[in-house]
Design a protein around this motif. Structure first.
Motif, PDB file in Angstrom:
ATOM      1  N   SER A 112       0.834  -1.200   0.000  1.00  0.00           N
ATOM      2  CA  SER A 112       0.000   0.000   0.000  1.00  0.00           C
ATOM      3  C   SER A 112       0.868   1.248   0.000  1.00  0.00           C
ATOM      4  O   SER A 112       1.867   1.317  -0.705  1.00  0.00           O
ATOM      5  CB  SER A 112      -0.939  -0.031   1.208  1.00  0.00           C
ATOM      6  OG  SER A 112      -0.180  -0.131   2.422  1.00  0.00           O
ATOM      7  N   ASP A 113       0.497   2.213   0.860  1.00  0.00           N
ATOM      8  CA  ASP A 113       1.272   3.451   0.949  1.00  0.00           C
ATOM      9  C   ASP A 113       1.675   3.695   2.401  1.00  0.00           C
ATOM     10  O   ASP A 113       1.338   2.927   3.300  1.00  0.00           O
ATOM     11  CB  ASP A 113       0.470   4.634   0.394  1.00  0.00           C
ATOM     12  CG  ASP A 113      -0.861   4.834   1.121  1.00  0.00           C
ATOM     13  OD1 ASP A 113      -0.982   4.414   2.296  1.00  0.00           O
ATOM     14  OD2 ASP A 113      -1.785   5.410   0.531  1.00  0.00           O
ATOM     15  N   GLU A 114       2.384   4.778   2.615  1.00  0.00           N
ATOM     16  CA  GLU A 114       2.928   5.033   3.951  1.00  0.00           C
ATOM     17  C   GLU A 114       1.852   5.275   5.003  1.00  0.00           C
ATOM     18  O   GLU A 114       2.023   4.956   6.186  1.00  0.00           O
ATOM     19  CB  GLU A 114       3.896   6.215   3.899  1.00  0.00           C
ATOM     20  CG  GLU A 114       3.245   7.541   3.552  1.00  0.00           C
ATOM     21  CD  GLU A 114       4.188   8.480   2.833  1.00  0.00           C
ATOM     22  OE1 GLU A 114       4.431   9.559   3.379  1.00  0.00           O
ATOM     23  OE2 GLU A 114       4.677   8.131   1.751  1.00  0.00           O
ATOM     24  N   LYS A 115       0.706   5.823   4.591  1.00  0.00           N
ATOM     25  CA  LYS A 115      -0.360   6.083   5.557  1.00  0.00           C
ATOM     26  C   LYS A 115      -0.906   4.766   6.109  1.00  0.00           C
ATOM     27  O   LYS A 115      -1.086   4.613   7.323  1.00  0.00           O
ATOM     28  CB  LYS A 115      -1.480   6.893   4.906  1.00  0.00           C
ATOM     29  CG  LYS A 115      -1.076   8.304   4.513  1.00  0.00           C
ATOM     30  CD  LYS A 115      -2.247   9.040   3.888  1.00  0.00           C
ATOM     31  CE  LYS A 115      -1.820  10.438   3.415  1.00  0.00           C
ATOM     32  NZ  LYS A 115      -2.947  11.164   2.774  1.00  0.00           N
ATOM     33  N   GLU A 116      -1.179   3.818   5.208  1.00  0.00           N
ATOM     34  CA  GLU A 116      -1.659   2.513   5.647  1.00  0.00           C
ATOM     35  C   GLU A 116      -0.581   1.800   6.460  1.00  0.00           C
ATOM     36  O   GLU A 116      -0.878   1.100   7.432  1.00  0.00           O
ATOM     37  CB  GLU A 116      -2.045   1.659   4.438  1.00  0.00           C
ATOM     38  CG  GLU A 116      -3.320   2.097   3.742  1.00  0.00           C
ATOM     39  CD  GLU A 116      -4.564   1.839   4.577  1.00  0.00           C
ATOM     40  OE1 GLU A 116      -4.475   1.170   5.629  1.00  0.00           O
ATOM     41  OE2 GLU A 116      -5.638   2.336   4.179  1.00  0.00           O
ATOM     42  N   ASP A 117       0.662   1.973   6.068  1.00  0.00           N
ATOM     43  CA  ASP A 117       1.758   1.342   6.785  1.00  0.00           C
ATOM     44  C   ASP A 117       1.839   1.857   8.217  1.00  0.00           C
ATOM     45  O   ASP A 117       2.093   1.090   9.157  1.00  0.00           O
ATOM     46  CB  ASP A 117       3.074   1.605   6.052  1.00  0.00           C
ATOM     47  CG  ASP A 117       4.188   0.694   6.526  1.00  0.00           C
ATOM     48  OD1 ASP A 117       4.241  -0.461   6.059  1.00  0.00           O
ATOM     49  OD2 ASP A 117       4.993   1.122   7.371  1.00  0.00           O
ATOM     50  N   ALA A 118       1.612   3.150   8.395  1.00  0.00           N
ATOM     51  CA  ALA A 118       1.627   3.730   9.744  1.00  0.00           C
ATOM     52  C   ALA A 118       0.497   3.158  10.590  1.00  0.00           C
ATOM     53  O   ALA A 118       0.679   2.886  11.787  1.00  0.00           O
ATOM     54  CB  ALA A 118       1.515   5.248   9.672  1.00  0.00           C
ATOM     55  N   ARG A 119      -0.663   2.932   9.990  1.00  0.00           N
ATOM     56  CA  ARG A 119      -1.834   2.460  10.735  1.00  0.00           C
ATOM     57  C   ARG A 119      -1.667   1.037  11.267  1.00  0.00           C
ATOM     58  O   ARG A 119      -2.325   0.652  12.223  1.00  0.00           O
ATOM     59  CB  ARG A 119      -3.078   2.512   9.842  1.00  0.00           C
ATOM     60  CG  ARG A 119      -3.570   3.906   9.492  1.00  0.00           C
ATOM     61  CD  ARG A 119      -4.922   3.809   8.807  1.00  0.00           C
ATOM     62  NE  ARG A 119      -5.397   5.119   8.350  1.00  0.00           N
ATOM     63  CZ  ARG A 119      -5.399   5.508   7.079  1.00  0.00           C
ATOM     64  NH1 ARG A 119      -4.965   4.669   6.136  1.00  0.00           N
ATOM     65  NH2 ARG A 119      -5.844   6.695   6.739  1.00  0.00           N
ATOM     66  N   ARG A 120      -0.799   0.239  10.622  1.00  0.00           N
ATOM     67  CA  ARG A 120      -0.647  -1.157  11.047  1.00  0.00           C
ATOM     68  C   ARG A 120       0.365  -1.323  12.176  1.00  0.00           C
ATOM     69  O   ARG A 120       0.488  -2.399  12.756  1.00  0.00           O
ATOM     70  CB  ARG A 120      -0.196  -2.018   9.859  1.00  0.00           C
ATOM     71  CG  ARG A 120       1.263  -1.785   9.498  1.00  0.00           C
ATOM     72  CD  ARG A 120       1.793  -2.772   8.480  1.00  0.00           C
ATOM     73  NE  ARG A 120       3.184  -2.469   8.148  1.00  0.00           N
ATOM     74  CZ  ARG A 120       4.226  -2.866   8.871  1.00  0.00           C
ATOM     75  NH1 ARG A 120       4.048  -3.588   9.960  1.00  0.00           N
ATOM     76  NH2 ARG A 120       5.457  -2.538   8.497  1.00  0.00           N
ATOM     77  N   ARG A 121       1.108  -0.282  12.513  1.00  0.00           N
ATOM     78  CA  ARG A 121       2.194  -0.400  13.490  1.00  0.00           C
ATOM     79  C   ARG A 121       1.666  -0.417  14.919  1.00  0.00           C
ATOM     80  O   ARG A 121       0.500  -0.121  15.165  1.00  0.00           O
ATOM     81  CB  ARG A 121       3.218   0.700  13.260  1.00  0.00           C
ATOM     82  CG  ARG A 121       3.935   0.525  11.910  1.00  0.00           C
ATOM     83  CD  ARG A 121       4.926   1.617  11.603  1.00  0.00           C
ATOM     84  NE  ARG A 121       5.569   1.383  10.308  1.00  0.00           N
ATOM     85  CZ  ARG A 121       6.739   0.785  10.138  1.00  0.00           C
ATOM     86  NH1 ARG A 121       7.429   0.372  11.200  1.00  0.00           N
ATOM     87  NH2 ARG A 121       7.234   0.609   8.933  1.00  0.00           N
ATOM     88  N   ASP A 122       2.555  -0.767  15.853  1.00  0.00           N
ATOM     89  CA  ASP A 122       2.094  -1.021  17.224  1.00  0.00           C
ATOM     90  C   ASP A 122       1.757   0.241  18.004  1.00  0.00           C
ATOM     91  O   ASP A 122       0.636   0.411  18.489  1.00  0.00           O
ATOM     92  CB  ASP A 122       3.107  -1.881  17.988  1.00  0.00           C
ATOM     93  CG  ASP A 122       4.528  -1.329  17.948  1.00  0.00           C
ATOM     94  OD1 ASP A 122       4.739  -0.215  17.417  1.00  0.00           O
ATOM     95  OD2 ASP A 122       5.444  -2.014  18.463  1.00  0.00           O
ATOM     96  N   PHE A 123       2.725   1.156  18.148  1.00  0.00           N
ATOM     97  CA  PHE A 123       2.535   2.346  18.975  1.00  0.00           C
ATOM     98  C   PHE A 123       2.834   3.598  18.169  1.00  0.00           C
ATOM     99  O   PHE A 123       3.658   3.575  17.245  1.00  0.00           O
ATOM    100  CB  PHE A 123       3.432   2.271  20.217  1.00  0.00           C
ATOM    101  CG  PHE A 123       3.243   1.004  21.003  1.00  0.00           C
ATOM    102  CD1 PHE A 123       2.082   0.798  21.740  1.00  0.00           C
ATOM    103  CD2 PHE A 123       4.205  -0.003  20.979  1.00  0.00           C
ATOM    104  CE1 PHE A 123       1.888  -0.392  22.433  1.00  0.00           C
ATOM    105  CE2 PHE A 123       4.019  -1.182  21.674  1.00  0.00           C
ATOM    106  CZ  PHE A 123       2.854  -1.377  22.403  1.00  0.00           C
ATOM    107  N   THR A 124       2.191   4.676  18.532  1.00  0.00           N
ATOM    108  CA  THR A 124       2.319   5.905  17.732  1.00  0.00           C
ATOM    109  C   THR A 124       3.753   6.392  17.643  1.00  0.00           C
ATOM    110  O   THR A 124       4.179   6.898  16.609  1.00  0.00           O
ATOM    111  CB  THR A 124       1.433   7.025  18.307  1.00  0.00           C
ATOM    112  OG1 THR A 124       1.860   7.318  19.661  1.00  0.00           O
ATOM    113  CG2 THR A 124      -0.037   6.624  18.315  1.00  0.00           C
ATOM    114  N   ILE A 125       4.511   6.219  18.711  1.00  0.00           N
ATOM    115  CA  ILE A 125       5.901   6.708  18.692  1.00  0.00           C
ATOM    116  C   ILE A 125       6.787   5.863  17.784  1.00  0.00           C
ATOM    117  O   ILE A 125       7.896   6.270  17.434  1.00  0.00           O
ATOM    118  CB  ILE A 125       6.510   6.770  20.121  1.00  0.00           C
ATOM    119  CG1 ILE A 125       6.617   5.374  20.733  1.00  0.00           C
ATOM    120  CG2 ILE A 125       5.716   7.717  21.004  1.00  0.00           C
ATOM    121  CD1 ILE A 125       7.381   5.333  22.040  1.00  0.00           C
ATOM    122  N   ASN A 126       6.293   4.664  17.405  1.00  0.00           N
ATOM    123  CA  ASN A 126       7.032   3.779  16.508  1.00  0.00           C
ATOM    124  C   ASN A 126       6.501   3.836  15.080  1.00  0.00           C
ATOM    125  O   ASN A 126       6.916   3.026  14.233  1.00  0.00           O
ATOM    126  CB  ASN A 126       6.957   2.333  16.998  1.00  0.00           C
ATOM    127  CG  ASN A 126       7.635   2.134  18.337  1.00  0.00           C
ATOM    128  OD1 ASN A 126       8.502   2.909  18.725  1.00  0.00           O
ATOM    129  ND2 ASN A 126       7.237   1.101  19.054  1.00  0.00           N
TER     130      ASN A 126
END
Length: 451
Positions: A112-126
């Motif tokens: 996908s793109d970076e936005k979707e990639d951010a949504r799948r990660r564990d914690f906001t700081i990561n």
């Protein structure tokens, strides 16, 4: 979803610059390429990243075609290692994860793109990205605000994040301890609600996360969070059982065994081995079983031995390597000897001082004392004595060997070991000055040759 931006001072060391070069190479071919995750977090905190990960819209085969040294390590998940001058860099496709059925990995992924990639990660700081070309931090989940506020928050629905990968619950505790961050309320409640599912995670993964939790930051805070979250009873019931076990107030004014252990852990040095950390955590677990009330006094006869038995059992349960296990068990079993050091025979003192683990034993004893009545006399005495003695004082050249005993007419048998030990004790005690005195000692204790 809105995007926040930020800036950081990027390091100039070769490892960091190679990561920038990888991004530039991908970008030169028209791909989106960003530094991602923990390295961005650490850079924003002014820390040196342990490694650098790159996220891109390039497919694995496209990445592999651009670099001479690569290794596919997770093609299904879009992950390739790019190796530059011996250093591996994980290059992963932007992706959206499908359902997690095993509590660890998604069954499917879609690039996908970076936005979707951010949504799948564990914690906001990561979940932050850094664009080295524009020298800009990209934030799609308000991670920058949480970094500045000192908050650990799951991305999106925390319960879903923890159901996807059960180990994230322990990682939450670890990040909270490492960075001294408060765990956001919804994230904390979900973590506590899902805690029983941690048993679905493999022993090895739990072990590694526990060790990192206890060694990367303040160990006393780690113990507190494990207890408050309920994970302690699940993973280390032997430690949880120390709560409420009374101690004699004249020696332990701080309170029960659990409180003592937490306070002792607070005095561990920042740089410490897992063996020392785990030994201190477990050094008094045997007090639960050995507690006795004798004429109004609380006693714990043999608790050091019982604690070592428990420590070995825990090490075996968590599949801790044999060498580390033996050091942990030795430290736990020996921990009372420093407190009794001044009353020991000189040869026994020297034998303890020359042990390979003595330095860690001394640190453990210091933490033990600081976590109770603060009496440092025995610890300081042992440390001063160790500093004053050289290798020859602790391991003197033998006055007699096995060959010497044979030459004197003794027949090799099981007594040889006891004979040589008796001579060494005499040397360490300072009662034997030469070979003649050593021979006389052997004859006095074991009889002359031929008897």
């Amino acid at each position: 979803m809105s995007m926040n931006t930020g800036h950081l001072i990027f390091p100039q060391d070769p490892v960091a610059q190679h990561a920038v070069t990888i991004c530039a190479t991908l970008q030169a071919k028209g791909h989106r390429a960003l530094l991602a995750g923990g390295c961005v977090r650490d850079l924003m905190l002014g820390r040196t990243p342990a490694d650098y990960d790159i996220a891109t819209d390039a497919l694995p085969e496209e990445t592999m075609a651009l670099f001479p040294h690569t290794r596919p390590v997770g093609i299904k998940f879009g992950v390739v290692l790019v190796i530059v001058k011996g250093t591996p860099y994980e290059v992963a496709c932007f992706r959206k994860d499908g359902p997690y059925l095993d509590g660890r990995r998604p069954e499917t992924v879609s690039f996908s793109d970076e936005k979707e990639d951010a949504r799948r990660r564990d914690f906001t700081i990561n979940a932050l990205f850094y664009d080295p070309a524009r020298q800009t931090v990209l934030d799609y989940v308000n991670g920058i605000a949480d970094l500045h506020a000192g908050i650990l928050r799951a991305v999106g629905d925390p319960q879903k994040r923890f159901q996807e990968d059960r180990l994230r619950m322990l990682r939450a505790l670890r990040f909270s301890v490492r960075f001294s961050y408060a765990i956001e309320d919804r994230t904390w409640r979900a973590l506590c609600r899902e805690r029983e599912a941690i048993t679905q995670v493999s022993t090895e993964r739990i072990r590694d996360e526990l060790i990192r939790l206890l060694t990367e930051g303040k160990a006393d805070r780690a113990l507190q969070l494990l207890d408050e979250s309920g994970f302690l009873k699940i993973l280390l019931p032997e430690v949880a059982a120390m709560k409420g076990v009374e101690q004699p107030p004249e020696f332990h004014p701080e309170g029960d065994v659990f409180t003592h252990t937490r306070l002792a852990l607070a005095h561990l040095p920042a740089q410490r081995s897992e063996a020392l950390t785990l030994a201190l955590l477990l050094h008094d677990t045997g007090k639960v079983k050995t507690q006795r009330f004798d004429a109004g006094r609380i006693r714990f006869f043999g608790h050091d031995h019982e604690s070592s038995v428990i420590a070995r059992r825990i090490c075996e349960r968590f599949l801790i390597p044999v060498k580390t296990t033996e050091r942990i068990v030795w430290l736990v079993k020996q921990h009372m000897r420093i407190h009794r050091f001044q009353n020991m025979r000189l040869s026994k003192q020297k034998q303890l001082l020359r042990e390979p683990g003595f330095h860690e034993l001394l640190v453990l004893a210091r933490c033990d004392a600081l976590g109770s009545n603060g009496d440092m006399n025995a610890v300081d005495y042992a440390e001063k004595m160790r500093n004053a003695l050289g290798d020859e004082d602790l391991s003197p050249t033998p006055l007699l060997t096995g060959n010497d005993l044979i030459a004197l007419g003794y027949k090799p048998d099981r007594r040889f070991r006891r004979m040589l030990e008796a001579v060494e004790r005499g040397q360490l005690d300072g009662t034997l000055a030469d070979r003649a005195e050593a021979i006389a000692l052997v004859e006095r204790i074991f009889g002359p040759p031929g008897t």
